[in-house]
Design an enzyme around this catalytic site. Structure first.
Site, PDB file in Angstrom:
ATOM      1  CG  ASN A  37      -2.014   1.021   1.155  1.00  0.00           C
ATOM      2  OD1 ASN A  37      -2.342   1.503   0.075  1.00  0.00           O
ATOM      3  ND2 ASN A  37      -2.574   1.368   2.306  1.00  0.00           N
ATOM      4  CG  HIS A 122     -11.880  -1.101   9.715  1.00  0.00           C
ATOM      5  ND1 HIS A 122     -10.876  -0.481   9.018  1.00  0.00           N
ATOM      6  CD2 HIS A 122     -11.378  -2.287  10.127  1.00  0.00           C
ATOM      7  CE1 HIS A 122      -9.807  -1.280   9.010  1.00  0.00           C
ATOM      8  NE2 HIS A 122     -10.093  -2.379   9.666  1.00  0.00           N
ATOM      9  CE1 TYR A 160      -5.283   3.246  10.835  1.00  0.00           C
ATOM     10  CE2 TYR A 160      -6.134   2.385  12.904  1.00  0.00           C
ATOM     11  CZ  TYR A 160      -5.875   2.232  11.562  1.00  0.00           C
ATOM     12  OH  TYR A 160      -6.226   1.081  10.944  1.00  0.00           O
ATOM     13  CG  ASP A 215      -5.092  -0.795  14.829  1.00  0.00           C
ATOM     14  OD1 ASP A 215      -4.035  -0.714  15.468  1.00  0.00           O
ATOM     15  OD2 ASP A 215      -5.136  -0.986  13.591  1.00  0.00           O
ATOM     16  CG  HIS A 217      -2.374   2.525  13.292  1.00  0.00           C
ATOM     17  ND1 HIS A 217      -1.628   3.299  12.459  1.00  0.00           N
ATOM     18  CD2 HIS A 217      -2.896   1.540  12.533  1.00  0.00           C
ATOM     19  CE1 HIS A 217      -1.705   2.815  11.225  1.00  0.00           C
ATOM     20  NE2 HIS A 217      -2.465   1.740  11.244  1.00  0.00           N
ATOM     21  CD  GLU A 241      -4.789  -4.159  14.486  1.00  0.00           C
ATOM     22  OE1 GLU A 241      -6.006  -4.374  14.585  1.00  0.00           O
ATOM     23  OE2 GLU A 241      -4.237  -3.835  13.426  1.00  0.00           O
ATOM     24  CD  GLU A 267      -1.579  -3.116  10.667  1.00  0.00           C
ATOM     25  OE1 GLU A 267      -2.682  -3.577  11.000  1.00  0.00           O
ATOM     26  OE2 GLU A 267      -1.404  -1.926  10.354  1.00  0.00           O
ATOM     27  NE  ARG A 288      -3.993  -7.023  12.787  1.00  0.00           N
ATOM     28  CZ  ARG A 288      -4.799  -6.826  11.739  1.00  0.00           C
ATOM     29  NH1 ARG A 288      -5.530  -7.814  11.275  1.00  0.00           N
ATOM     30  NH2 ARG A 288      -4.869  -5.647  11.166  1.00  0.00           N
ATOM     31  CG  HIS A 317      -3.084  -6.077   7.461  1.00  0.00           C
ATOM     32  ND1 HIS A 317      -2.072  -5.391   6.839  1.00  0.00           N
ATOM     33  CD2 HIS A 317      -3.976  -5.145   7.876  1.00  0.00           C
ATOM     34  CE1 HIS A 317      -2.332  -4.091   6.879  1.00  0.00           C
ATOM     35  NE2 HIS A 317      -3.478  -3.908   7.508  1.00  0.00           N
TER      36      HIS A 317
HETATM   37  C1  GCO Z   1      -5.475  -2.274   9.955  1.00  0.00           C
HETATM   38  C2  GCO Z   1      -4.335  -1.363   9.636  1.00  0.00           C
HETATM   39  C3  GCO Z   1      -4.546  -0.517   8.438  1.00  0.00           C
HETATM   40  C4  GCO Z   1      -3.261   0.223   8.079  1.00  0.00           C
HETATM   41  C5  GCO Z   1      -3.086   0.229   6.601  1.00  0.00           C
HETATM   42  C6  GCO Z   1      -1.773   0.795   6.183  1.00  0.00           C
HETATM   43  O1  GCO Z   1      -5.531  -2.697  11.098  1.00  0.00           O
HETATM   44  O2  GCO Z   1      -6.240  -2.580   9.050  1.00  0.00           O
HETATM   45  O3  GCO Z   1      -3.833  -0.758  10.770  1.00  0.00           O
HETATM   46  O4  GCO Z   1      -5.658   0.297   8.558  1.00  0.00           O
HETATM   47  O5  GCO Z   1      -3.237   1.502   8.566  1.00  0.00           O
HETATM   48  O6  GCO Z   1      -3.215  -1.069   6.130  1.00  0.00           O
HETATM   49  O7  GCO Z   1      -1.548   0.579   4.845  1.00  0.00           O
HETATM   50 MG    MG Z   2      -3.943  -2.259  12.281  1.00  0.00          MG
END
Ligand code: GCO
Ligand code: MG
Length: 408
Positions: A37, A122, A160, A215, A217, A241, A267, A288, A317
């Site tokens: 990505n 989400h 986020y 999450d 993040h 997460e 991820e 993940r 992921h």
């Molecule tokens: C999730 C992730 C994503 C990332 C994204 C970055 O848990 O799905 O944290 O939202 O931010 O994949 O490219």
């Molecule tokens: Mg994530």
């Protein structure tokens, strides 16, 4: 049997999917995904400039040897670009293998361990009330699990995973266009003050049965994450997460000593070497990784097997940027894995996306039902692909209020 050629396509409806097609002298072809990505041209170049010229003439059935050739043979190993590029080749070779066997891919792993695999969506809100509406929306669609993210009062920009528009209760799509990142401001103290009580209110409103995921993040320091995790224990999260930046694995040792909250991470990992200690020391509960960024099916299956020995379950992921091909490969692993946990599932599902990747994997009532078609069970329409081209994008960059650069 020989590989006669391979092509790479970059583009898609709203996303730059990196799609690989491998052709053989027997007419059977395989599809793979190398979508990294917001850095999509890099695995595409690795495939075009190095891997594909070395692939022509090889027997596609020897997927293990081909994987080892590209991994061990590269000298400078690992990293998301190379692993995404091998991942796509590996996925396409498994697709070919299963088509030759006239079987859906999961049969080659050992068959089905379950009919449907639970997924999470989400839920997002510019504030808590908005988030509650978003959760109800997904519950009404039959989801049993949702990831919850909401705006933090006083935080200068949306944080986020949060929709910036009030009333936009559907998917938060990470769709930032342009190469210059937008900047966000983060304040850990505000987040730590607000989020635990917001999570408690969500549990109170939705009762004990809803699986709630959250999450962080990578935003907290180890000590902050431990305090946060302890405080949210009564909410009984399905998982917390990425509480801390994933490159500091000692942070999770510290966290484990302070809290029993289930931890999901990985991820951003692309190899078993990124997570074997976390798994062997039983410091995490969910792994993940995703098939396209972690070296394909061959390598991810190795991670899943190691995880199974240590009570670590899968939670692959599956953000909005993930290609339907990656999600299909994961659907086959999810159908088989004895240690399946949950699947993040946000495939666009738009008519444009379905036209580009025709498939009969089925999503219903918060569960994914894997296709019974031979191979991955997803096709790729090359004439549809001609409608799209690469458009540069970038993840946002995060700063603290005083300007200090932070973790996105
Ligand atoms: C999730 C992730 C994503 C990332 C994204 C970055 O848990 O799905 O944290 O939202 O931010 O994949 O490219
Ligand atoms: Mg994530």
């Amino acid at each position: 049997m020989k590989i006669t050629g391979a092509k790479v396509f970059v583009g898609g409806p709203g996303k730059n999917y990196v799609t690989l097609k491998i052709m053989t002298d027997q007419g059977v072809y395989g599809l793979g995904d190398a979508t990294l990505n917001n850095r999509e041209t890099l695995p595409a170049a690795y495939l075009q400039d190095y891997l594909i010229p070395n692939l022509i003439g090889r027997d596609p059935r020897n997927s293990e040897d081909i994987w080892q050739f590209f991994y061990r043979g590269a000298y400078f190993r690992r990293g998301p670009i190379a692993m995404a590029a091998f991942g796509a080749i590996d996925m396409a070779l498994w697709d070919i293998k299963a088509k030759l066997a006239d079987m859906p891919l999961f049969q080659l792993f050992g068959g089905k361990s379950r009919e449907g695999a639970m997924v999470y969506a989400h839920a997002t809100g510019s504030d808590l009330e908005d988030l509650m509406d978003s959760i109800s929306y997904y519950q009404e669609q039959g989801y049993k699990a949702v990831r919850v993210q909401c705006g933090i009062p006083g935080m200068p920009t949306a944080c986020y995973g949060v929709s910036e528009t009030k009333g936009d209760v559907k998917n938060y799509i990470t769709d930032f266009r342009g190469i210059i990142p937008k900047e966000e401001v983060w304040d850990s103290a505000l987040y730590m003050r607000y989020m635990p009580q917001a999570l408690a209110r969500i549990r109170e409103r939705f009762g004990p049965d809803l699986h709630i995921l959250h999450d962080v993040h990578h935003r907290l320091l180890p000590r902050e994450a431990a305090e946060f995790a302890k405080e949210v224990e009564p909410v009984r999260l399905f998982w917390l997460e990425d509480p801390t930046p994933a490159d500091d694995q000692d942070a999770l040792k510290f966290l484990r000593q302070h809290s029993t909250v289930p931890i999901a991470i990985g991820e951003v990992f692309n190899s078993i070497w990124d997570c074997h200690e976390l798994i062997q020391n039983e410091l995490i509960d969910y792994i993940r990784v995703c098939v396209s960024l972690a070296g394909g099916i061959t390598h991810v299956k190795r991670i899943v097997d190691l995880a199974a020995m240590h009570h670590v379950r899968t939670g692959f992921h599956g953000a909005p940027s993930h290609s339907p091909l990656c999600m299909a490969a994961q659907a086959h692993l999810n159908a088989w894995a004895p240690n399946f946990g949950i699947q993040e599932y946000l495939v666009l599902g738009t008519p444009e996306c379905d036209a580009l990747f025709p498939s009969d994997h089925r999503m219903e009532g918060g569960m994914v039902y894997v296709s019974d078609a031979p191979g991955l069970g997803v096709d790729f329409d090359e004439s549809e692909a001609e409608r799209y081209s690469y458009k540069p994008g970038s993840h946002p960059v995060v700063r603290l209020e005083d300007g200090t650069l932070w973790n996105y």
